[in-house]
Design a protein around this motif. Structure first.
Motif, mmCIF file in Angstrom:
data_model
loop_
_atom_site.group_PDB
_atom_site.id
_atom_site.type_symbol
_atom_site.label_atom_id
_atom_site.label_comp_id
_atom_site.label_asym_id
_atom_site.label_seq_id
_atom_site.Cartn_x
_atom_site.Cartn_y
_atom_site.Cartn_z
ATOM 1 N N ALA A 35 146.031 42.567 -7.230
ATOM 2 C CA ALA A 35 145.842 42.211 -8.630
ATOM 3 C C ALA A 35 147.171 41.894 -9.298
ATOM 4 N N VAL A 36 147.057 41.065 -10.323
ATOM 5 C CA VAL A 36 148.181 40.755 -11.200
ATOM 6 C C VAL A 36 147.777 41.185 -12.599
ATOM 7 N N VAL A 37 148.628 41.976 -13.242
ATOM 8 C CA VAL A 37 148.423 42.378 -14.636
ATOM 9 C C VAL A 37 149.562 41.760 -15.428
ATOM 10 N N LEU A 38 149.204 40.925 -16.394
ATOM 11 C CA LEU A 38 150.187 40.222 -17.219
ATOM 12 C C LEU A 38 150.114 40.714 -18.657
ATOM 13 N N PHE A 39 151.240 41.131 -19.206
ATOM 14 C CA PHE A 39 151.346 41.402 -20.637
ATOM 15 C C PHE A 39 152.020 40.168 -21.219
ATOM 16 N N TYR A 40 151.376 39.537 -22.193
ATOM 17 C CA TYR A 40 152.003 38.375 -22.814
ATOM 18 C C TYR A 40 152.282 38.655 -24.282
ATOM 19 N N ARG A 41 153.305 38.008 -24.791
ATOM 20 C CA ARG A 41 153.813 38.278 -26.133
ATOM 21 C C ARG A 41 152.790 37.930 -27.215
ATOM 22 N N GLY A 42 152.067 36.865 -27.030
ATOM 23 C CA GLY A 42 151.064 36.437 -27.991
ATOM 24 C C GLY A 42 150.768 34.966 -27.817
ATOM 25 N N SER A 43 149.695 34.518 -28.423
ATOM 26 C CA SER A 43 149.275 33.122 -28.272
ATOM 27 C C SER A 43 150.282 32.149 -28.871
ATOM 28 N N TRP A 44 151.153 32.631 -29.719
ATOM 29 C CA TRP A 44 152.170 31.811 -30.374
ATOM 30 C C TRP A 44 153.347 31.503 -29.448
ATOM 31 N N CYS A 45 153.460 32.197 -28.326
ATOM 32 C CA CYS A 45 154.612 32.062 -27.430
ATOM 33 C C CYS A 45 154.371 30.932 -26.419
ATOM 34 N N PRO A 46 155.160 29.854 -26.475
ATOM 35 C CA PRO A 46 154.936 28.745 -25.536
ATOM 36 C C PRO A 46 155.155 29.137 -24.080
ATOM 37 N N TYR A 47 156.081 30.048 -23.810
ATOM 38 C CA TYR A 47 156.322 30.484 -22.437
ATOM 39 C C TYR A 47 155.120 31.260 -21.904
ATOM 40 N N CYS A 48 154.541 32.089 -22.752
ATOM 41 C CA CYS A 48 153.363 32.866 -22.357
ATOM 42 C C CYS A 48 152.184 31.945 -22.087
ATOM 43 N N CYS A 49 151.983 30.975 -22.973
ATOM 44 C CA CYS A 49 150.874 30.030 -22.783
ATOM 45 C C CYS A 49 151.040 29.256 -21.482
ATOM 46 N N ALA A 50 152.266 28.836 -21.180
ATOM 47 C CA ALA A 50 152.512 28.117 -19.931
ATOM 48 C C ALA A 50 152.218 29.013 -18.728
ATOM 49 N N GLN A 51 152.632 30.284 -18.789
ATOM 50 C CA GLN A 51 152.380 31.206 -17.686
ATOM 51 C C GLN A 51 150.877 31.426 -17.505
ATOM 52 N N LEU A 52 150.171 31.705 -18.587
ATOM 53 C CA LEU A 52 148.735 31.963 -18.491
ATOM 54 C C LEU A 52 147.992 30.741 -17.948
ATOM 55 N N ALA A 53 148.352 29.558 -18.424
ATOM 56 C CA ALA A 53 147.708 28.327 -17.941
ATOM 57 C C ALA A 53 147.995 28.119 -16.457
ATOM 58 N N ALA A 54 149.206 28.401 -16.026
ATOM 59 C CA ALA A 54 149.559 28.245 -14.609
ATOM 60 C C ALA A 54 148.738 29.192 -13.735
ATOM 61 N N PHE A 55 148.576 30.426 -14.181
ATOM 62 C CA PHE A 55 147.769 31.376 -13.411
ATOM 63 C C PHE A 55 146.308 30.939 -13.370
ATOM 64 N N SER A 56 145.810 30.385 -14.456
ATOM 65 C CA SER A 56 144.430 29.921 -14.478
ATOM 66 C C SER A 56 144.239 28.724 -13.546
ATOM 67 N N ARG A 57 145.183 27.804 -13.536
ATOM 68 C CA ARG A 57 145.104 26.641 -12.644
ATOM 69 C C ARG A 57 145.150 27.057 -11.173
ATOM 70 N N ALA A 58 145.783 28.172 -10.896
ATOM 71 C CA ALA A 58 145.934 28.641 -9.510
ATOM 72 C C ALA A 58 144.785 29.538 -9.060
ATOM 73 N N ARG A 59 143.715 29.596 -9.809
ATOM 74 C CA ARG A 59 142.639 30.558 -9.527
ATOM 75 C C ARG A 59 142.067 30.429 -8.117
ATOM 76 N N GLU A 60 141.930 29.210 -7.603
ATOM 77 C CA GLU A 60 141.379 29.047 -6.254
ATOM 78 C C GLU A 60 142.325 29.618 -5.202
ATOM 79 N N ARG A 61 143.616 29.388 -5.361
ATOM 80 C CA ARG A 61 144.601 29.941 -4.427
ATOM 81 C C ARG A 61 144.601 31.459 -4.489
ATOM 82 N N PHE A 62 144.445 32.011 -5.687
ATOM 83 C CA PHE A 62 144.395 33.464 -5.825
ATOM 84 C C PHE A 62 143.127 34.019 -5.172
ATOM 85 N N ALA A 63 142.017 33.337 -5.354
ATOM 86 C CA ALA A 63 140.758 33.795 -4.763
ATOM 87 C C ALA A 63 140.839 33.789 -3.234
#
Length: 170
Positions: A35-63
């Protein structure tokens, strides 16, 4: 700030409200999988949004590798729901985290004034033990999907034959 968690430590029990209803019980809801547990600063943070989107795009590889992902922040329900919709996040997202309590339990850095948690990421084994942790004291410095997938493949390939990947209770 409390002590940061070390490799081999069990991830502490955290319960947080989840987007879409219900609660996320960590690490229990992740048991039996890496498992990966991510704490992100908030929806206002562009770096956090980029990280969350990258993890979502990689969902098949993670599965394929058997990795579950969960993220959480101090954002409120409406803000978190909007973020999940905007970024098409494919994993559970917790909201309304008590930054001070989460930081005390995990050693995550707090923003000045304890308004939010700084970016923090944990990779857990199937039993909820920390394999690696990335603590950021500011906007940058965080887990990335390619590193996590490669790391879990390495850990799995080098696990001793006597090591059981199954869940063990604490």
């Amino acid at each position: 700030m409390s002590s940061q968690l070390q490799n081999g430590d069990f991830f502490p029990d955290l319960t947080i409200d989840g987007v879409g209803g219900g609660t996320l019980a960590l690490p229990r809801d992740l048991a039996g999988s890496y498992a990966v547990v991510l704490f992100y600063r908030g929806s206002w943070c562009p770096y956090c949004c980029a990280q969350l989107a990258a993890f979502s795009r990689a969902r098949e590889r993670f599965a394929e590798v058997g990795i579950k992902i969960v993220a959480l922040s101090v954002d409120d329900r409406a803000t978190s729901e909007a973020l999940v919709d905007k970024l098409h996040l494919s994993f559970p997202v917790g909201f309304g985290a008590n930054a001070v309590a989460v930081a005390a339990a995990t050693g995550a850095y707090l923003a000045e004034g304890a308004a939010y948690l700084q970016s923090t990421g944990f990779v857990l084994d199937q039993r909820g033990r920390i394999l690696t942790a990335v603590y950021s004291s500011g906007a940058i410095g965080r887990l990335v999907p390619d590193d996590v997938v490669g790391f879990v493949k390495y850990v799995d390939a080098h696990r001793e034959p006597t090591q059981e990947p199954a869940l063990q209770t604490r």
